[in-house]
Scaffold this motif. Structure first.
Motif, PDB file in Angstrom:
ATOM      1  N   HIS A  18       0.855  -1.186   0.000  1.00 59.28           N
ATOM      2  CA  HIS A  18       0.000   0.000   0.000  1.00 59.28           C
ATOM      3  C   HIS A  18       0.891   1.236   0.000  1.00 59.28           C
ATOM      4  O   HIS A  18       1.779   1.352   0.839  1.00 59.28           O
ATOM      5  CB  HIS A  18      -0.893  -0.011   1.245  1.00 59.28           C
ATOM      6  N   HIS A  19       0.653   2.124  -0.929  1.00 57.30           N
ATOM      7  CA  HIS A  19       1.397   3.382  -0.945  1.00 57.30           C
ATOM      8  C   HIS A  19       0.748   4.323   0.056  1.00 57.30           C
ATOM      9  O   HIS A  19      -0.417   4.687  -0.109  1.00 57.30           O
ATOM     10  CB  HIS A  19       1.393   3.994  -2.350  1.00 57.30           C
ATOM     11  N   HIS A  40      -6.036  -3.843   3.201  1.00 60.42           N
ATOM     12  CA  HIS A  40      -5.797  -2.945   2.084  1.00 60.42           C
ATOM     13  C   HIS A  40      -7.122  -2.470   1.475  1.00 60.42           C
ATOM     14  O   HIS A  40      -7.349  -1.291   1.270  1.00 60.42           O
ATOM     15  CB  HIS A  40      -4.939  -3.654   1.041  1.00 60.42           C
ATOM     16  N   HIS A  44      -9.038   1.442   1.432  1.00 57.38           N
ATOM     17  CA  HIS A  44      -9.528   2.148   0.256  1.00 57.38           C
ATOM     18  C   HIS A  44     -11.049   2.248   0.235  1.00 57.38           C
ATOM     19  O   HIS A  44     -11.607   3.062  -0.494  1.00 57.38           O
ATOM     20  CB  HIS A  44      -8.981   1.498  -1.018  1.00 57.38           C
TER      21      HIS A  44
HETATM   22 ZN   LIG Z   1      -3.395   1.024  -1.192  1.00 53.93          ZN
END
Ligand SMILES: [Zn+2]
Ligand SMILES: [Zn+2]
Length: 94
Positions: A18-19, A40, A44
Motif C-alpha cells: 500500500h502506498h 488494504h 480504500h
Molecule cells: Zn493502497
C-alpha cells in the motif's frame, strides 16, 4: 508473498503493498506498508485518495480512525486464510 500484515498483524497472510501517499498524489516513490488484502481493501473503502494523501498517510493514523479500529478488532479474530468481504462505507458514497 506470505508474511505479517503491518496493520492487523495476522501472520502469515498474503500481502500487498500500500502506498501511504497514493501514487496519484505523488507517492510513487514514497513509503509503503505491507498489508493483507483485507486491510488494504478496507483502507480504500474507508478513505478517498485525497484523505490518504492529506492526513491518513501513516499506519498509526489509519489504525486510530474509529471505523478502522472497529474493523481491526474484528479482523484479528478471523483466520488468515479466510476471504474477507469488504463493504464500501456510506461515507465514501456521498
Ligand atoms: Zn493502497
Ligand atoms: Zn491486515
Amino acid at each position: 508473498m506470505e508474511e505479517a500484515c503491518e496493520l492487523c498483524h495476522r501472520n502469515p497472510v498474503k500481502t500487498t503493498e500500500h502506498h501511504l501517499i497514493p501514487k496519484q498524489h505523488g507517492g510513487t516513490n514514497g513509503p509503503t506498508a505491507v498489508l493483507c488484502s483485507a486491510c488494504h481493501r478496507q483502507i480504500h473503502a474507508l478513505f478517498t485518495n485525497e484523505e490518504l494523501a492529506g492526513f491518513y498517510h501513516s499506519l498509526e493514523r489509519l489504525a486510530d480512525y474509529p471505523g478502522m479500529k472497529r474493523y481491526l478488532g474484528w479482523v484479528k479474530k478471523q483466520a488468515s486464510e479466510k476471504r474477507i468481504a469488504t463493504r464500501t462505507s456510506n461515507r465514501k458514497k456521498r
